[in-house]
Design a protein around this motif. Structure first.
Motif, PDB file in Angstrom:
ATOM      1  N   UNK A 186       0.821  -1.204   0.000  1.00 52.71           N
ATOM      2  CA  UNK A 186       0.000   0.000   0.000  1.00 52.71           C
ATOM      3  C   UNK A 186       0.862   1.265   0.000  1.00 52.71           C
ATOM      4  N   UNK A 187       2.059   1.161   0.590  1.00 59.08           N
ATOM      5  CA  UNK A 187       2.933   2.334   0.665  1.00 59.08           C
ATOM      6  C   UNK A 187       3.864   2.426  -0.537  1.00 59.08           C
ATOM      7  N   UNK A 188       3.812   1.428  -1.430  1.00 58.73           N
ATOM      8  CA  UNK A 188       4.797   1.351  -2.507  1.00 58.73           C
ATOM      9  C   UNK A 188       4.947   2.635  -3.335  1.00 58.73           C
ATOM     10  N   UNK A 189       3.848   3.245  -3.793  1.00 62.97           N
ATOM     11  CA  UNK A 189       4.025   4.478  -4.578  1.00 62.97           C
ATOM     12  C   UNK A 189       4.797   5.541  -3.780  1.00 62.97           C
ATOM     13  N   UNK A 190       4.466   5.695  -2.506  1.00 61.21           N
ATOM     14  CA  UNK A 190       5.159   6.655  -1.655  1.00 61.21           C
ATOM     15  C   UNK A 190       6.623   6.280  -1.457  1.00 61.21           C
ATOM     16  N   UNK A 191       6.872   4.987  -1.341  1.00 63.91           N
ATOM     17  CA  UNK A 191       8.247   4.528  -1.147  1.00 63.91           C
ATOM     18  C   UNK A 191       9.095   4.816  -2.387  1.00 63.91           C
ATOM     19  N   UNK A 192       8.485   4.621  -3.555  1.00 60.92           N
ATOM     20  CA  UNK A 192       9.197   4.907  -4.816  1.00 60.92           C
ATOM     21  C   UNK A 192       9.532   6.403  -4.887  1.00 60.92           C
ATOM     22  N   UNK A 213      14.141  11.902 -11.618  1.00 58.75           N
ATOM     23  CA  UNK A 213      12.854  12.363 -11.100  1.00 58.75           C
ATOM     24  C   UNK A 213      11.726  11.930 -12.028  1.00 58.75           C
ATOM     25  N   UNK A 214      11.963  12.026 -13.333  1.00 57.98           N
ATOM     26  CA  UNK A 214      10.921  11.657 -14.295  1.00 57.98           C
ATOM     27  C   UNK A 214      10.594  10.170 -14.194  1.00 57.98           C
ATOM     28  N   UNK A 215      11.662   9.351 -14.139  1.00 58.26           N
ATOM     29  CA  UNK A 215      11.440   7.904 -14.038  1.00 58.26           C
ATOM     30  C   UNK A 215      10.708   7.577 -12.729  1.00 58.26           C
ATOM     31  N   UNK A 216      11.148   8.204 -11.639  1.00 59.46           N
ATOM     32  CA  UNK A 216      10.532   7.959 -10.330  1.00 59.46           C
ATOM     33  C   UNK A 216       9.061   8.344 -10.327  1.00 59.46           C
ATOM     34  N   UNK A 217       8.772   9.530 -10.870  1.00 57.66           N
ATOM     35  CA  UNK A 217       7.381   9.992 -10.896  1.00 57.66           C
ATOM     36  C   UNK A 217       6.500   9.046 -11.689  1.00 57.66           C
ATOM     37  N   UNK A 218       7.046   8.598 -12.811  1.00 55.84           N
ATOM     38  CA  UNK A 218       6.281   7.738 -13.692  1.00 55.84           C
ATOM     39  C   UNK A 218       5.959   6.409 -13.018  1.00 55.84           C
ATOM     40  N   UNK A 219       6.983   5.846 -12.380  1.00 57.11           N
ATOM     41  CA  UNK A 219       6.806   4.576 -11.668  1.00 57.11           C
ATOM     42  C   UNK A 219       5.773   4.713 -10.569  1.00 57.11           C
ATOM     43  N   UNK A 220       5.903   5.775  -9.786  1.00 60.09           N
ATOM     44  CA  UNK A 220       4.998   5.979  -8.657  1.00 60.09           C
ATOM     45  C   UNK A 220       3.563   6.153  -9.142  1.00 60.09           C
ATOM     46  N   UNK A 221       3.415   6.888 -10.264  1.00 64.34           N
ATOM     47  CA  UNK A 221       2.071   7.134 -10.772  1.00 64.34           C
ATOM     48  C   UNK A 221       1.446   5.840 -11.273  1.00 64.34           C
TER      49      UNK A 221
END
Lengths: 344, 215
Positions: B141-147, B204-212
Motif C-alpha cells: 500500500x505504501x509502494x508508490x510513496x516509497x518509490x 525524477x521523471x522515471x521515479x514519478x512515472x513509476x509511482x504514478x
C-alpha cells in the motif's frame, strides 16, 4: 455439541473512567441473524473488537464455538479470528491488489495454494454478483460493489460467523437494500450466522431475526425483532430507535397537540397495521362497530422482515374505551400522541 | 569540446552513477527495515515498544543531524576499515550509505505511516500475523510513496556524491573541482552542471512515472 455459536458472559471493559461494556451477556444461535443496535458510544465498537479478539474485556468470558477467546494466547487467537468473517463500514479493501486478490487475502493468510485460491475467488465473485470484475482494482468500483467484494472476502475462508460492522452505513438507501438482500440470501443459502452492528433500525427491521439494543455499554433489550416491532419493546432506548425513524408529524399538527384529554378533544394516535394476507380493515371495523371515524393525518409504509406494515397517524372522532381496546389489539404498538380540538 | 573532455565527463558520470546506485541500494536494504521497525514499535503500532522506538528514532536523527561534509571526514577511519582505503569511488560508497540509510528510513517511515490503520486492523482481524501485515498491507500500500521517497533519496545522493569528490572520491564532483575549479576550465564546469541537471531530471521523471503507475 455446540448449542450456541457465540456466548458472551458478563463482559466488562473500561477505558480510564469510561465504561464501554457493562456486564454484557448474550448468545448467538447457529444460523440466525442478530442485529445489535445502539447510538454512537453505546459500546458497539468495543464489543466488536472484543468479539474478534482485537481487544480483551477486563472481566467476563467470550466463547466462540465453546472456546474462551479472552484467555487464548495470541497464536491461538489467530486461528479463532480466521473463523470469523468481518465486513467493514469503509470496506477496507487493499488498493494495491485486484478485486480477486482482495478476496483471496484471507485464504493467503490461511496458507492456501494460489490456484485453489483463485478458484474460490471466482466462486465468491459469482455468489456476490460480480463475475467479470476479478481483475479490476477496488478504486474502479462503486460503493455497493466494493461492499460486495468486502462480503466475498469475509466469506472466503468459510467462516462460522459473519460480523458486519455498520456494513451499510456508508451506502445510499438503494444500495443498502441490495446489500441487505445479499446478506439475507447468504444466510439462507449457506446457513451462515450473521451479526449486524448498526445504528439504523431499518437494517434490523429488514433482515435481523433477533435484536440486541445497547445503551451506555449495557444490553437493554434482547428480543425477537418481530416482537419488538409489534410493540413489545421493554426499554425506552428501543422505542426511541423505533420512533426515531417514524416520520415527523407536521408542525401545524404539533402546535395544536395537547398531552392531556380535554372536553371536545379528539385523540391523535399512531398505529402500525399489518397489511397483506393477515391485514384486517381496521379503520372500517372501527367505524362500523364502534361508530368512531378516523381521519388520516399522515401515513406511510414500512417494510417489516416478513411483510409490509402501514404506519399511520389518525385523528379519532371520539374517545371510547371499547374502540381503544380494539385498536390496541390491531396495533399493539399503538401510541396516543395527544389530543387536538375536534373541529380542526 | 575535445574528445578527451568528453571521455572525462563520461567516465565521471559512470562513477557518480555507481556511487549513487550502490549507496541507494544500501539505503533501501538498511533504511526500509529501519522504517518498518520505527512504525511497528511506535505506540499503536503492530508491536508497540515505545521506549525502543524512541531510542531508535534518536539514533536515526542523530545520524541525520551531522552535515554530510563533516560525516565524510568523521567516517574516514571507518571507510578505511570497510573499503581498505579512504580514496576513490568504492570508498565513497561507505559514508554515502551511512548518510543515506537514516535519510531514507525517515522518508519511508512517513509513507508507511500514511497507510490506512483500518487496513492493518482488518488483516489482523482476519488472523494475519505481524509479518503478513507488513507483507500484504504496509509495503504494497505504501509502494508508490516509497518509490517517490527513493527518488528523493537518489537525487540527494547525486548532490552528496559530488561533495564526496572533494575528498577524492571521483565522479562528477571530483571532475568539477579538479578541472573546473582548480584549472579554471569553464567548459568542464558547465558541462558537469549540465550533466548533473540532466541526471537529476531523468531520475525524477522515471521515479514519478513509476509511482504514478503504481498508484
Amino acid at each position: 455439541m455446540v448449542t450456541s455459536l457465540l456466548r458472551v458472559e458478563h463482559a466488562c471493559r473500561r477505558f480510564g473512567g469510561q465504561t464501554a461494556l457493562d456486564d454484557v451477556s448474550f448468545q448467538v444461535r447457529p444460523g440466525e441473524i442478530l442485529g445489535i443496535i445502539g447510538r454512537s458510544g453505546a459500546g458497539k465498537t468495543t464489543l466488536l473488537r472484543c468479539l474478534n479478539g482485537l481487544e480483551r474485556p477486563d472481566s467476563g468470558r467470550i466463547l466462540i464455538e465453546d472456546r474462551d477467546i479472552t484467555t487464548l494466547p495470541e497464536r491461538e487467537l489467530v486461528q479463532v479470528r480466521r473463523r470469523i468473517g468481518l465486513v467493514f463500514q469503509h470496506f477496507n479493501l487493499l488498493n494495491s491488489r485486484t478485486v480477486a486478490a482482495n478476496i483471496e487475502l484471507p485464504l493467503q493468510i490461511a496458507g492456501m495454494p494460489r490456484d485453489k485460491r483463485r478458484a474460490r475467488a471466482d466462486e465468491l465473485l459469482e455468489l456476490v454478483g460480480l463475475t467479470g470484475h476479478a481483475d479490476k482494482r477496488p478504486g474502479q468500483l462503486s460503493g455497493g460493489q466494493k461492499q460486495r467484494v468486502g462480503i466475498a472476502r469475509a466469506l472466503a475462508a468459510h467462516p462460522a460467523l459473519l460480523l458486519c460492522d455498520e456494513a451499510t452505513s456508508a451506502l445510499d438507501p438503494e444500495t443498502t437494500l441490495s446489500i441487505l438482500d445479499l446478506l439475507r440470501d447468504i444466510n439462507r443459502r449457506l446457513g451462515l450466522t450473521i451479526i449486524l452492528i448498526t445504528h439504523e433500525m431499518d437494517v434490523i427491521r429488514r433482515i435481523a431475526q433477533r435484536i440486541l439494543v445497547m445503551d451506555h455499554g449495557r444490553v437493554v433489550e434482547d428480543a425477537e425483532t418481530a416482537q419488538v416491532l409489534r410493540g413489545g419493546a421493554r426499554h425506552d432506548v428501543t422505542r426511541a430507535f423505533l420512533h426515531g425513524e417514524a416520520a415527523r408529524l407536521p408542525d401545524a399538527l404539533l402546535a395544536r397537540l395537547r398531552p392531556d384529554p380535554f372536553a371536545g378533544g379528539a385523540p391523535v394516535v399512531r398505529l402500525t397495521l399489518d397489511t397483506g394476507a393477515t391485514g384486517t380493515p381496521v379503520l372500517s371495523i372501527l367505524a362500523r362497530r364502534h361508530g368512531i371515524d378516523a381521519t388520516i393525518l399522515q401515513a406511510g409504509m414500512a417494510e417489516g422482515r416478513t411483510h409490509m406494515q402501514a404506519e399511520c397517524v389518525v385523528r379519532l372522532s371520539g374517545h371510547d374505551d371499547g374502540a381503544m381496546g380494539f385498536l390496541l389489539q390491531a396495533s399493539p404498538s399503538m401510541e396516543v400522541l395527544g389530543y387536538v380540538p375536534a373541529d380542526s | 569540446m575535445s574528445r578527451l573532455i568528453l571521455d572525462l565527463i563520461l567516465h565521471a558520470t559512470v562513477e557518480t552513477m555507481e556511487m549513487v546506485l550502490a549507496s541507494g541500494l544500501i539505503a533501501v536494504i538498511g533504511g526500509l527495515p529501519l522504517a518498518i521497525l520505527l512504525i511497528a514499535t511506535a505506540p499503536g503500532g503492530i508491536l508497540p515498544l515505545p521506549a525502543f522506538s524512541r531510542v531508535l528514532g534518536l539514533v536515526v536523527d542523530a545520524a541525520r543531524a551531522v552535515p554530510f561534509m563533516i560525516l565524510l571526514v568523521l567516517l574516514i577511519p571507518v571507510t578505511r576499515l570497510v573499503a581498505g582505503t579512504a580514496l576513490g569511488t568504492g570508498a565513497a560508497i561507505v559514508p554515502l550509505s551511512i548518510a543515506a540509510v537514516p535519510y531514507f528510513a525517515r522518508i519511508a517511515e512517513v509513507s508507511l505511516r500514511e497507510v490506512d490503520r483500518n487496513l492493518v486492523d482488518a488483516v489482523r482481524a482476519m488472523g494475519g500475523t505481524r509479518w503478513m501485515v507488513i507483507r500484504f498491507v504496509l509495503l504494497p500500500e505504501a509502494l508508490p510513496g516509497l518509490i517517490s521517497g527513493l527518488t528523493v533519496t537518489l537525487v540527494t545522493l547525486v548532490g552528496a556524491s559530488a561533495m564526496a569528490g572533494v575528498i577524492g572520491a571521483g565522479g562528477l564532483g571530483d571532475l568539477a573541482i579538479r578541472y573546473g575549479y582548480q584549472r579554471f576550465n569553464t567548459t568542464i564546469m558547465l558541462s558537469v552542471v549540465a550533466v548533473l541537471i540532466a541526471l537529476v531530471t531523468l531520475m525524477q521523471a522515471v521515479g514519478n512515472r513509476l509511482a504514478r503507475r503504481l498508484r
